[in-house]
Design an enzyme around this catalytic site. Structure first.
Site, PDB file in Angstrom:
ATOM      1  N   GLU A  61       0.841  -1.214   0.000  1.00 21.10           N
ATOM      2  CA  GLU A  61       0.000   0.000   0.000  1.00 21.10           C
ATOM      3  C   GLU A  61       0.867   1.252   0.000  1.00 21.10           C
ATOM      4  OE1 GLU A  61      -1.972  -1.481   3.552  1.00 21.10           O
ATOM      5  OE2 GLU A  61      -1.191   0.223   4.682  1.00 21.10           O
ATOM      6  N   LYS A  85       2.718   4.568   1.083  1.00 16.88           N
ATOM      7  CA  LYS A  85       3.206   5.171   2.327  1.00 16.88           C
ATOM      8  C   LYS A  85       2.951   6.666   2.200  1.00 16.88           C
ATOM      9  CE  LYS A  85       7.097   5.285   5.515  1.00 16.88           C
ATOM     10  NZ  LYS A  85       6.906   6.660   5.920  1.00 16.88           N
ATOM     11  N   ASP A 110       2.883  10.556   3.164  1.00 17.58           N
ATOM     12  CA  ASP A 110       3.881  11.412   3.811  1.00 17.58           C
ATOM     13  C   ASP A 110       3.192  12.575   4.521  1.00 17.58           C
ATOM     14  OD1 ASP A 110       6.281  12.346   4.615  1.00 17.58           O
ATOM     15  OD2 ASP A 110       6.871  13.174   2.665  1.00 17.58           O
ATOM     16  N   TYR A 154      -5.094   3.430   7.613  1.00 12.28           N
ATOM     17  CA  TYR A 154      -4.433   2.210   7.130  1.00 12.28           C
ATOM     18  C   TYR A 154      -4.179   1.141   8.185  1.00 12.28           C
ATOM     19  CZ  TYR A 154      -0.630   5.341   8.597  1.00 12.28           C
ATOM     20  OH  TYR A 154       0.154   6.216   9.294  1.00 12.28           O
ATOM     21  N   LYS A 203      11.229   2.949   0.871  1.00 12.10           N
ATOM     22  CA  LYS A 203      11.209   4.396   0.602  1.00 12.10           C
ATOM     23  C   LYS A 203      11.654   4.667  -0.833  1.00 12.10           C
ATOM     24  CE  LYS A 203      11.676   7.197   3.882  1.00 12.10           C
ATOM     25  NZ  LYS A 203      11.131   7.983   4.944  1.00 12.10           N
ATOM     26  N   CYS A 222      28.592  42.605   2.971  1.00 14.79           N
ATOM     27  CA  CYS A 222      27.365  42.586   2.169  1.00 14.79           C
ATOM     28  C   CYS A 222      27.702  42.729   0.685  1.00 14.79           C
ATOM     29  CB  CYS A 222      26.446  43.723   2.610  1.00 14.79           C
ATOM     30  SG  CYS A 222      24.960  43.837   1.594  1.00 14.79           S
ATOM     31  N   CYS A 269      26.304  46.330  -0.434  1.00 18.51           N
ATOM     32  CA  CYS A 269      26.754  47.630   0.069  1.00 18.51           C
ATOM     33  C   CYS A 269      28.110  47.563   0.777  1.00 18.51           C
ATOM     34  CB  CYS A 269      25.709  48.231   1.013  1.00 18.51           C
ATOM     35  SG  CYS A 269      25.572  47.344   2.566  1.00 18.51           S
ATOM     36  N   CYS A 310      22.984  41.857   6.985  1.00 17.63           N
ATOM     37  CA  CYS A 310      23.654  43.113   6.699  1.00 17.63           C
ATOM     38  C   CYS A 310      22.980  44.157   7.591  1.00 17.63           C
ATOM     39  CB  CYS A 310      23.485  43.482   5.224  1.00 17.63           C
ATOM     40  SG  CYS A 310      23.933  45.212   4.934  1.00 17.63           S
ATOM     41  N   CYS A 345      21.656  50.089   2.521  1.00 15.86           N
ATOM     42  CA  CYS A 345      21.836  48.925   1.647  1.00 15.86           C
ATOM     43  C   CYS A 345      20.666  48.853   0.657  1.00 15.86           C
ATOM     44  CB  CYS A 345      21.914  47.681   2.525  1.00 15.86           C
ATOM     45  SG  CYS A 345      22.125  46.165   1.590  1.00 15.86           S
TER      46      CYS A 345
HETATM   47  S1  IVH Z   1       1.431   1.128   9.190  1.00 19.96           S
HETATM   48  C1  IVH Z   1       2.757  -0.903  13.046  1.00 19.96           C
HETATM   49  N1  IVH Z   1       0.838   2.050   6.803  1.00 19.96           N
HETATM   50  O1  IVH Z   1       4.872   5.650   8.232  1.00 19.96           O
HETATM   51  C2  IVH Z   1       2.548  -0.304  11.700  1.00 19.96           C
HETATM   52  N2  IVH Z   1       2.190   3.411   8.210  1.00 19.96           N
HETATM   53  O2  IVH Z   1       7.494   4.600   9.933  1.00 19.96           O
HETATM   54  C3  IVH Z   1       1.989   1.037  11.759  1.00 19.96           C
HETATM   55  N3  IVH Z   1       2.762   5.584   7.222  1.00 19.96           N
HETATM   56  O3  IVH Z   1       4.439   6.233  11.618  1.00 19.96           O
HETATM   57  C4  IVH Z   1       2.153   1.866  10.569  1.00 19.96           C
HETATM   58  N4  IVH Z   1       1.680   5.304   5.324  1.00 19.96           N
HETATM   59  O4  IVH Z   1       2.970   7.556  10.029  1.00 19.96           O
HETATM   60  C5  IVH Z   1       1.499   2.288   7.961  1.00 19.96           C
HETATM   61  N5  IVH Z   1       0.181   2.736   4.687  1.00 19.96           N
HETATM   62  C6  IVH Z   1       0.829   2.987   5.835  1.00 19.96           C
HETATM   63  C7  IVH Z   1       1.522   4.179   6.063  1.00 19.96           C
HETATM   64  C8  IVH Z   1       2.206   4.359   7.272  1.00 19.96           C
HETATM   65  C9  IVH Z   1       2.432   6.133   6.046  1.00 19.96           C
HETATM   66  C10 IVH Z   1       3.621   6.263   8.221  1.00 19.96           C
HETATM   67  C11 IVH Z   1       3.117   6.214   9.626  1.00 19.96           C
HETATM   68  C12 IVH Z   1       4.192   5.568  10.445  1.00 19.96           C
HETATM   69  C13 IVH Z   1       5.380   5.633   9.540  1.00 19.96           C
HETATM   70  C14 IVH Z   1       6.198   4.361   9.688  1.00 19.96           C
END
Ligand code: IVH
Length: 690
Positions: A132, A134, A136, A245, A333, A427, A430, A445, A451
Site C-alpha cells: 500500500e 506510504k 507522507d 491504514y 522508501k 554585504c 553595500c 547586513c 543597503c
Molecule cells: S502502518 C505498526 N501504513 O509511516 C505499523 N504506516 O514509519 C503502523 N505511514 O508512523 C504503521 N503510510 O505515520 C502504515 N500505509 C501505511 C503508512 C504508514 C504512512 C507512516 C506512519 C508511520 C510511519 C512508519
C-alpha cells in the site's frame, strides 16, 4: 420560514419534506444523517450527489435548529466541522497500543530479504503481502465508540501524544459518525495519516507569499503545523485530508486479514486508499513498487514509499514485534529524484530584512520535469556541513520540497584546484561587514538605511496591496526612483513632485500627477495597515491589527514595554522584542515622524469607528455563544460602531440576543420567556450588510 416560528415550539412543520409534524430532535437527526452521507460522498468517495448550494441549505437549516435547541448539541454534528477560535491547549494522552514506526528499506534486495524473513518466520506456510502507499504526512490515532469519534491523538513519542480531537473534527474526510448499520464494532481504534493535499498546500503557500510570510517547505510540515494550531477554525480552513491504514481493537475480526479489515472500514465511512494490492510473490510486490514510483506523481497527496504488510492477522501475531517495529511490516522508501551537476558559483541574496541567503548556481540540469539552475544553500552552517568547494559535482534533490536542495557532494570528482566555498563577510550589495544574531542561523547586513535591496524592499512592502496599496507604483518604478535619488525611505514617497517623475519610463505629466495623487491618497489608509506597512520584522497583517487595536496609536505602540506587548493575546516574545527593537532605532522614529507630517494615520480613527452606521441605533444587544466569522470582541465593536449598546444580561429592555453556537441554555430560556428576538450570526451580518 421565519426563525421565530419555531423558537418556542417543540413540534413544528418541516418545510423541506412536507411530511407533517416531526419533532425537532428527529429533524436534527435526519439532517445530520443526510449531511454525513453527503460529506462521505464528497470527501471520501469523491462523488457528490447534490449541489454545493443544496448542501449549504441543509447545513444552515441544521445550524438554525441546533441554535434553537441547544439541548441536542453534539460535538460530532456536521455543523462542528468549522471549528472555533478558542485558544486550546493539547492534553497529553497515553496510547492504548503504542504507535510504532516501520523499519525502512531502500532497494530491491532489501525487499527480497524481508520477503524471505517472513517466509522463514512462518515456517513455510503460505502468506499474502499487502502492498500500500506510504503517505507522507503525520500519523494519527482515532478512537470510535458506538460509531462516534471520541478521540484523536497524534503519535507523539509513540507512548503518548497530543489530544487534537477538536482540530481533527474539522477534517471533512474523517467521519464523526460512522455510517449507520454498517456493522462497525462497539469500540475500536483506527490509525492513519493526516495530509495536506498538493492543491491546498500550493494555495496556502501562494497566500503566504502574498502576505510575505515564510513558506512551508513541504505538505508534511504544513499539515503538521496546521494540526498543532491552537485554533480549530484555522484547521478547518486549511483543507486537510486523511487516509486510514491500520485497524486495532479487541473486537475487530481477528481471523481475517488486514486487507479485508480495511475494505470493511471503507464501508463504515473511512477514506481508505485505492492504491492497495494483495501480493502472492515478491515479483508482484516489486511490480507494485515500480508502478507507483512513477504513478504517485499523479496522486493528490504526497507519498514517500510503499508499505508492505503480512495480510493475515494470525500470521502477524506469530511474527510479532521487535522493540521498535513490527516484524510483519516494512517501509520501502522511494528515492527522491536526484541528479549530479557541477557547482559553478555561489551568489548571495539580500532580503528586505537584511538576511543573506547563499544560492548555489549550477550547470543547468533536468530534474523531475523542470530545468534546475539554482538551489538555496540556506546559511553558512549548511555550506560548512556540505564541505562545499567551487567546481564540485553536487547532488541536487527535489523531494517533497518545492525548491531544489543541494544534498551532497561527489568528492571523488574533486580536484586540488577547487577552492572551498567561504561565506562572505561583507554585504554583496553595500560592502558593510555582516553580523550574525545570537541563536539565529542567518547572517545579516546591518546597514538597513544604506543597503539598496533593503531600502527598496521596504518601500516595495510599504506600497504593496495589503499595506498602503499604492497601485500606481511597482518594483520597477521603486527601483527607478531610488536610482534617481528621489526616494531613500517610505516617507520620501510623499515628497515626490510630478515634475520629478514625468519622463521617467516615458511617464507623461498627466500620469505623473496621477501617481503623486495616488501616493497622497494613501494617507487615508487606516492605522492598522500603517502598522503593517512600516515593516517591523515578524509583524504580519494579523499581528499589526492586534497591535493597532490594542495600543490605538503609534505613540503608545512605540513606548510599549516588552511586558505590555506580551500581555496582548497573540503576541509572543519574538514579536515583542522585534517591536521594541524597531522603535529603539532613531532612524525609524524619524521616518515615522515624517510620515506623520505627511498626514499618514497614526492612530485608530475612533470617530470613524464609532460612527460607521446607525443600523443599530438605540438598540440593546446581548451577545452569547461562539461565532464562526468574527470573535465576540469584534461583534461587540461592530455593535458600538453601528450605534448599538452591548449589555451583558437579558431583560425586558433587550432588543435582541445575538446567539452563537453552544450558548448556555439558561440565557436562551430567559430570552424565549421574555419573547426577546434571537438573531443568528448570519442574520446579524445581513442586518449590517456585511
Ligand atoms: S502502518 C505498526 N501504513 O509511516 C505499523 N504506516 O514509519 C503502523 N505511514 O508512523 C504503521 N503510510 O505515520 C502504515 N500505509 C501505511 C503508512 C504508514 C504512512 C507512516 C506512519 C508511520 C510511519 C512508519
Amino acid at each position: 420560514m421565519n426563525k421565530s416560528d419555531y423558537t418556542s415550539a417543540e413540534l413544528f412543520t418541516s418545510p423541506l419534506e412536507g411530511q407533517g409534524e416531526v419533532s425537532a430532535e428527529d429533524e436534527i437527526r435526519r439532517l445530520r444523517e443526510q449531511l454525513n452521507q453527503h460529506n462521505y460522498n464528497y470527501y471520501v468517495l469523491n462523488q457528490p450527489t447534490i449541489s454545493d448550494y443544496d448542501f449549504d441549505q441543509m447545513m444552515h437549516r441544521l445550524e438554525d435548529l441546533e441554535l434553537f435547541y441547544p439541548q441536542y448539541a453534539d460535538p460530532n454534528s456536521p455543523t462542528q466541522r468549522v471549528g472555533n477560535d478558542h485558544n486550546q491547549q493539547f492534553r497529553q494522552v497515553a496510547h492504548r497500543y503504542p504507535m510504532l514506526s516501520l523499519a525502512n528499506t531502500y532497494n530491491e534486495a532489501d525487499v527480497r530479504d524481508f520477503y524471505e524473513r517472513v517466509r522463514s518466520g512462518l515456517e513455510g506456510e503460505d502468506f499474502e503481502i499487502v502492498a500500500e502507499m506510504k503517505y507522507d504526512g503525520l500519523s494519527i490515532s482515532l478512537t470510535y465508540v458506538d460509531g462516534q469519534l471520541t478521540q484523536a491523538v497524534t503519535r507523539g513519542d509513540g507512548e503518548k501524544g497530543d489530544d487534537v480531537t477538536a482540530n481533527v473534527r474539522t477534517i471533512r474526510s474523517i467521519p464523526l459518525q460512522l455510517r449507520p448499520g454498517s456493522g462497525y464494532p462497539h469500540e475500536f481504534e483506527i490509525r492513519g495519516e493526516i495530509l495536506m493535499p498538493w492543491a491546498s498546500f500550493n494555495r496556502l503557500n501562494a497566500e503566504r507569499e502574498a502576505r510575505e510570510e515564510p513558506l512551508f517547505a513541504n505538505p508534511r510540515n504544513a499539515a503538521s503545523g496546521t494540526l498543532k494550531s491552537q485554533k480549530s477554525e484555522l484547521v478547518a480552513q486549511r483543507g486537510l485530508d486523511a487516509y486510514l491504514y491500520y485497524l486495532l481493537g479487541d473486537e475487530i475480526p481477528f481471523d481475517g486479514g488486514h486487507y479485508e479489515n480495511l475494505q470493511m472500514a471503507r464501508s463504515w465511512g473511512f477514506k481508505i486508499s485505492e492504491g492497495m494490492r494483495k501480493c502472492h510473490s515478491v515479483e508482484e510486490v516489486l511490480d507494485f513498487i515500480n508502478y507507483w514510483d512513477s504513478e504517485r506523481k499523479n496522486l493528490p497527496v504526497a507519498t514517500d514509499g510503499i508499505v508492505l504488510k503480512v495480510n493475515s492477522l494470525r500470521q502477524q501475531r506469530h511474527l510479532g514485534f521487535t522493540a521498535k517495529s513490527p516484524r510483519w511490516a516494512i517501509a520501502y522508501k522511494f528515492q527522491a529524484e536526484r541528479v549530479a551537476t557541477p557547482l559553478l558559483q555561489v551568489t548571495y541574496q539580500v532580503g528586505r530584512t537584511g538576511a543573506i541567503t547563499p544560492v548555489a548556481n549550477m550547470q543547468p540540469v533536468q530534474l523531475a520535469g523542470t530545468t534546475v539552475r539554482r538551489a538555496s544553500l540556506h546559511n553558512a552552517d549548511i555550506i560548512r556541513q556540505l564541505d562545499l568547494h567551487l567546481g564540485d559535482t553536487v547532488y541536487v534533490e527535489k523531494g517533497g520540497e518545492i525548491i531544489p536542495k543541494v544534498v551532497g557532494v561527489d568528492t571523488t570528482k574533486r580536484t586540488p584546484d577547487m577552492p572551498p566555498v567561504t561565506f562572505i563577510t561583507t554585504c554583496p550589495e553595500c560592502g558593510t561587514p555582516l553580523i550574525r544574531i545570537e541563536g539565529e542561523a542567518a547572517h545579516y547586513c546591518p546597514n538597513d538605511t544604506g543597503c539598496p535591496p533593503q531600502i527598496k524592499g521596504r518601500i516595495e512592502h510599504y506600497i504593496s496591496r495589503r499595506a498602503m496599496n499604492i497601485e500606481s507604483l511597482g518594483p520597477e518604478t521603486v527601483d527607478e526612483y531610488y536610482r534617481l535619488g528621489l526616494i531613500h525611505d517610505v516617507a520620501d514617497l510623499y515628497q515626490i513632485r510630478p515634475d520629478q517623475i514625468s519622463g521617467v519610463y516615458g511617464t507623461k505629466i498627466k500620469s505623473a500627477q496621477k501617481i503623486v495623487e495616488s501616493i497622497r491618497a494613501s494617507v487615508h489608509v487606516p492605522f492598522e495597515r500603517v502598522v503593517f506597512a512600516i515593516g517591523i520584522r515578524f509583524v504580519g497583517e494579523t499581528t499589526a491589527r492586534l497591535l493597532a487595536r490594542h495600543f490605538r496609536s503609534m505613540d503608545s505602540l512605540a513606548s510599549a514595554t516588552l511586558e505590555q506587548l506580551t500581555e496582548v493575546e497573540g503576541i509572543g516574545d519574538v514579536i515583542a522584542q522585534s517591536v521594541v527593537r524597531y522603535f529603539h532605532e532613531p532612524r525609524n522614529l524619524e521616518v515615522i515622524q515624517r510620515l506623520r507630517e505627511a498626514g499618514v494615520q497614526m492612530q485608530l480613527d475612533e470617530q470613524a469607528m464609532l460612527q460607521q452606521g446607525t443600523a443599530l441605533a438605540g438598540q440593546s444587544i446581548v451577545i452569547s455563544g461562539v461565532f464562526n466569522h468574527h470573535s465576540r470582541d469584534e461583534y461587540k465593536l461592530l455593535i458600538e460602531q453601528n450605534g448599538g449598546k452591548n449589555v451583558s444580561s437579558i431583560s425586558a429592555k433587550t432588543t435582541f440576543l445575538l446567539a452563537g453556537a453552544n450558548m448556555g441554555p439558561a440565557k436562551l430560556e430567559k430570552a424565549q420567556k421574555l419573547g426577546i428576538r434571537i438573531v443568528s450570526e448570519d442574520e446579524f451580518l445581513q442586518m449590517l450588510n456585511l
